[in-house]
Scaffold this active site. Structure first.
Site, PDB file in Angstrom:
ATOM      1  N   LYS B 131     -13.144   3.422  -7.696  1.00 37.17           N
ATOM      2  CA  LYS B 131     -12.781   3.062  -6.330  1.00 37.17           C
ATOM      3  C   LYS B 131     -13.975   3.331  -5.414  1.00 37.17           C
ATOM      4  CE  LYS B 131      -8.963   3.898  -3.058  1.00 37.17           C
ATOM      5  NZ  LYS B 131      -7.687   4.618  -2.879  1.00 37.17           N
ATOM      6  N   SER B 206      -3.902   1.851  -1.640  1.00 35.21           N
ATOM      7  CA  SER B 206      -5.244   1.514  -1.246  1.00 35.21           C
ATOM      8  C   SER B 206      -6.183   1.243  -2.406  1.00 35.21           C
ATOM      9  CB  SER B 206      -5.817   2.634  -0.372  1.00 35.21           C
ATOM     10  OG  SER B 206      -5.966   3.826  -1.115  1.00 35.21           O
ATOM     11  N   SER B 230      -1.341   5.383  -3.461  1.00 37.19           N
ATOM     12  CA  SER B 230      -2.476   4.453  -3.541  1.00 37.19           C
ATOM     13  C   SER B 230      -2.986   4.156  -4.938  1.00 37.19           C
ATOM     14  CB  SER B 230      -3.629   4.963  -2.675  1.00 37.19           C
ATOM     15  OG  SER B 230      -3.325   4.768  -1.313  1.00 37.19           O
TER      16      SER B 230
END
Lengths: 550, 550
Positions: B131, B206, B230
């Site tokens: 990420k 996310s 997320s």
């Protein structure tokens, strides 16, 4: 309202006095001018020879004789209770006294052992004292706040439940300072706790009641709490052993506290005892009870015999200690070198910056917290620990309280603290290049305070303890010696922590600190309690060997 | 200034495009009207048969063939890189692309294996996607903020270091929403990530870039972060497996983040993969590397095979699952009963109160945090994830941001949250009276969201995931099936979470959600990752057996 709170406080104190069995009240108390009353429990005449023998015993002996039934829990609890009440009369170390209830529990345990031949748990029959915050169902936890008097706990703290399930007998609660955020012990309700070795000196705080009580062998194992040194300072000032475990290793749920909801540098519960075995038995019993099934903040980490056997520290052979240098650590250094270990200087990294982050976190909401509680009764917030008749005066608050701090500002302080912890961890790991053992330093040996127990009101510096709270390192206090008037002359010194420190230095003479215990901390890493206990045994044994030789 | 930030953002996007090797740019991309592009990587023609075989392999096979040298790391990394670039062209899932660097590292690993015959570590040669927040030295972690463009990381995150030491090859970084505090994935710099099964739907967030990428088998294991769902929301919406570990189990140090210093409900890093083995290998490798020696917030808790073998859960025989009821869990219930386990209803306790404490904690400083960053470039704070041309409109912010919250007020919210966690723990323990196993419920099976992946901009409810963040329970997402237009007709419903939920319901028709994955979470207790992985394997196997039969 001003009258009201005084009346309520006096009522509570009178209740406390009334809870002492009359036959345990002494008429031969030493006058206040007698400062060293550490020997008084042995000579006061209240305890029988057997009771003196019991209360002098080390924790291993106590647990063994309780488990075999040689000493009943009623007998052991009675002995410690009597001694605790003596301690109370000469140092004012207790808050709650509940003799009948404790002895009834002890009798149940005796009955169980007689019937089944089995102990209830690893602490079978052992009386354990609890700092006032630790809830015992049906008993007050007023924490020195007038506002909280006569609000008996609706249920046990998780730790109380666990100790009882392990066979322990909670038998007294002990004194604290108002707000808990002082390194001394004084409040409007129960008054001041004195140092058993010299009553003109502070017992330290905030677990000062435990320090004085355990030091006088009025309890074999006591439980304090430590947010910035509150287990270790009284342990050091009163000459006992005391462990500051890491966040969440010992369950805190169900205790009362100040500054609740402050999650960033939380207080922890930890044991105080006259031997390391007492600390180890307590920790193992509590952790073996899987506290994470009762307290959501308790860390799911079993007691590790592997870590206790120091597998990550060369199995305990040829350790390398880093010494955070200060006067008086020469004795320890020599003892460790003689025992075949290595000692290097520990270089502190940004300690003042770390202190500031802690003060920033605590100070962010402290005043609102204190005001919210005290406003309920109208009692004033205590602004100095200096007694009215003291010679050295002092300006008050020992840490700066900010007001109007926003949540976002608090986050910035917390972020800075996290970054400093990260740097410190790297700093520790980097010592691998200088130890010569293939490992980083195994533990740090650090002073507990910049001085031995100072006169009441003058303990204004908790930096040597709160640094490890900020870093969340496990730390165990070991007594080393006592202030010797011949040896401990005043040494030249140019730098001072603050004005109080300077005033204290200038007022120093060995007579002031006469008899005060001198201690060190063995500091290990986060959640490394088992290894810290084992390394403390190594340091303690080295010191004992060294003393025996000299 | 408004022009400036757009120019800077466009520059970054152009750089990203330029970092793709020209020969991997496809001219046969499906038109936007083709919604389900999940099969495109297989048919696009860029990957050779062997590369398709590699990228289709499960994690165990990949690691075995990499360790034996049958497949070189260069070959495997190239295969996944090509597939990741295909994924990028159809879902916009990537942020940073650094082919040469990754292949150079892969070549080093191959060389090492050839020379020594030994793997570097347990993840030898395996490409892993990260990420955008997870720092890789020399590469941007702008996190979708224009303000942070062209600020390459000065050093690796601790996790990056650990993964590299374990032999993994970090090879791409993946897309996120601005602020990270949205359950969808869109920002001013990199734009929006689409759902591979239906591009009119959100990939979730996310960690939406990871969800889309892993789902398309453009990465065998990806790392996301999870503060309120997320990792799990994109895993569920994209049909992959994903684990939310507990606070501190995976090292977070050295990552960039939003709302830093917020210590009370912190974000955690967790793996996303197409099989549970990928999750287990990742967790074991990371924990075996002793992350607590590099990150002060990483919990000193070794990987426990004992816990993985479910010793605290009857060795995995006759488990009892609590089902947090919602449409669509009948399949799971039946599969578990068929496999010899027990299923009871899970009664939620005060979930709305817990949601509120989380929103209170995050909201206390969120706005100041967002403004501080965005003010640097002048970029606007994104107030809705709804695309401009969307049919269903929406009002914006998905959680309420408070302003002017004091530190003391924040502490009160944090205290309330702690008390709720305490109650919830007791609630769980109390199920011992209804399971019939002698144990409390072993795990909870819960929906991941109240719906399958909704159209872009309409994912406004993260309650099914953030509840477990608030309680700090480990949770693993398992794909169960996909929306079937014949079966999944609209059911009557009277209650709605909010206006958006109602609007969404009213606009529903099976066509909207065509093909969207349906998933569940297996939820275990704090720091019980090993057991949650093992119990998830049990649930996953039961589901597979059940599917094979029907």
């Amino acid at each position: 309202m001003a009258t009201d709170w005084k009346i309520i406080a006096a009522g509570k104190k009178a209740q406390q006095q009334a809870s002492i069995p009359k036959e345990w009240l002494l008429s031969n108390l030493p006058p206040q001018s007698v400062l060293d009353i550490s020997g008084f429990p042995e000579t006061c005449g209240l305890l029988s020879d057997e009771e003196l023998q019991i209360t002098r015993s080390d924790t291993d002996t106590l647990l063994a004789k309780l488990a075999s039934g040689e000493w009943s829990s009623v007998k052991v609890t009675t002995a410690f209770y009597k001694r605790a009440i003596v301690a109370q009369q000469i140092t004012n170390c207790l808050t709650e006294i509940f003799v009948e209830r404790a002895l009834a529990r002890a009798a149940e345990l005796d009955e169980h052992l007689k019937k089944t031949g089995k102990v209830v748990g690893p602490l079978h029959g052992l009386p354990i004292s609890l700092k006032d915050q630790i809830n015992v169902k049906g008993i007050d936890s007023c924490m020195g706040y007038v506002s909280w008097i006569d609000k008996p706990a609706e249920s046990n703290a998780v730790l109380t439940d666990i100790l009882e399930s392990a066979g322990a007998v909670p038998f007294v609660k002990t004194n604290i300072p108002q707000t808990l955020m002082w390194p001394e012990t004084y409040n409007h309700v129960f008054g001041r706790t004195n140092n058993p070795y010299n009553r003109s000196l502070t017992s330290g705080g905030s677990s000062g009641g435990e320090g004085a009580l355990v030091s006088l062998r009025g309890s074999p194992v006591g439980v304090g709490s430590d947010i910035g040194g509150s287990v270790r300072i009284p342990s050091a000032f009163c000459g006992t052993y005391g462990l500051r475990p890491c966040y969440g290793r010992v369950p805190y749920a169900g205790c009362v506290n100040s500054m609740e909801g402050q999650d960033s540098v939380p207080s922890v519960l930890g044991p105080i005892s006259n031997d390391i075995a007492g600390i180890k038995h307590f920790m193992k019993a509590v952790i073996d009870a899987k506290p994470w099934l009762q307290d959501p903040l308790a860390v799911r980490k079993r007691w590790s015999e592997e870590e206790y056997n120091l597998v990550d520290h060369g199995n305990g052979k040829n350790l390398c200690f880093g010494i955070l240098w200060d006067d008086g650590l020469e004795t320890v250094k020599k003892a460790l070198l003689d025992a075949g270990h290595k000692v290097i200087d520990w270089k502190p990294l940004k300690h003042p910056e770390i202190y500031e982050t802690l003060r920033g976190v605590w100070g962010a909401g402290a005043e609102e917290d204190y005001r919210t509680v005290t406003a309920l009764s109208g009692e004033p917030i205590i602004s100095t620990m200096v007694p009215e008749d003291a010679i050295v005066k002092d300006s008050g608050e020992w840490f700066v309280v900010d007001t109007g701090v926003s949540a976002f500002q608090l986050w910035q302080t917390q972020k800075h603290k996290r970054d400093l912890r990260q740097e410190y961890l790297r700093h520790w790991e980097d010592t691998v290049s200088v130890t010569g053992t293939g490992r980083p330093v195994d533990a740090i040996i650090s002073p507990v305070a910049p001085y031995a127990a100072p006169p009441h009101g003058l303990n204004k510096n908790a930096n040597y303890t709160l640094i490890w709270n900020g870093l969340d390192y496990a730390a165990l206090v070991i007594p080393v010696s006592k202030v010797d008037q011949a040896l401990d002359v005043q040494r030249p010194r140019n730098q001072f922590y603050n004005d109080t420190d300077k005033a204290l230095y200038e007022s120093y003479n060995p007579e002031t600190f006469k008899n005060a215990p001198i201690s060190v901390q063995v500091v290990g890493r986060t959640l490394e309690e088992e290894a810290v206990i084992a390394m403390s045994e190594i340091v303690d044994n080295a010191l004992k060997t060294s003393k025996a030789k000299s």
